[in-house]
Design a protein around this motif. Sequence first.
Motif, PDB file in Angstrom:
ATOM      1  N   ARG A 203      17.753  93.891 -24.797  1.00  0.00           N
ATOM      2  CA  ARG A 203      17.035  93.173 -24.287  1.00  0.00           C
ATOM      3  C   ARG A 203      16.771  91.581 -25.094  1.00  0.00           C
ATOM      4  O   ARG A 203      16.835  90.406 -25.372  1.00  0.00           O
ATOM      5  N   ARG A 206      21.644  89.619 -26.739  1.00  0.00           N
ATOM      6  CA  ARG A 206      22.633  89.475 -25.786  1.00  0.00           C
ATOM      7  C   ARG A 206      23.799  88.696 -25.967  1.00  0.00           C
ATOM      8  O   ARG A 206      24.081  88.388 -26.916  1.00  0.00           O
ATOM      9  N   TYR A 213      27.037  85.100 -28.584  1.00  0.00           N
ATOM     10  CA  TYR A 213      25.975  86.352 -28.169  1.00  0.00           C
ATOM     11  C   TYR A 213      24.606  85.737 -28.002  1.00  0.00           C
ATOM     12  O   TYR A 213      24.908  84.058 -28.130  1.00  0.00           O
TER      13      TYR A 213
END
Length: 218
Positions: A203, A206, A213
């Motif tokens: 969550r 990512r 990221y």
Amino acid sequence: MSNTLHLILDPERSQGLDSLLTAGGHDVEVLSPEQALTPSQPPPALLVIDARNQGVNASRIVSEWLESDSPSPVLVITTGDQVSNWVGSGVDLLVDPFFPKDLLERVNAHIHGTASSANVLQLEACTVDLAGQRVHRDGAEIPLTTMEAHLLAYLAANPRRAIPREELLKKVWGYARSVSSRTTDTCVRRLRIKVETDSSNPRHIRTVQGVGYRFEPA
């Protein structure tokens, strides 16, 4: 405590921060680094320090303010390569580059009492204590390694921005010759296990395909 913001910067490199904050509806008093070394009375609603250039000794100013037991929160504007230096400092961070609205949102959060400490992250599944390098989850305490804490601090200081692996290697690891992009991926994988509800469907941390990221706050 007054409603005034104290903005600490190099007078020759203001970059329009005072005008931006004033336009955002705030009462701003600009201080030189020397003036900031003596905490004022009444204390300001927020101390904003532009630490992006060598004309401001931000660490010394923060140290003086913390030793004075001032109730004023501190927001430091810094560069990406300096983020790890502020882990455990007790201040909030805004990393350059940023949009004007990012600064105003962060300032407003402090003024209205909704900002969280840069040292504590409240995530969906847990609370992360970056200064103590530990995760509090389901009544248990899970330790973080130094690099895990520094990586998470850098990601959290750059929310919603796709950060290339090369940038993480440079800013977090210092581009050590023995470090490869696989090292970053391994560290991220360990972090996800510790802080995500479902590490296979993260969550907060990512993956951005072909880039690196992105951190999504709670």
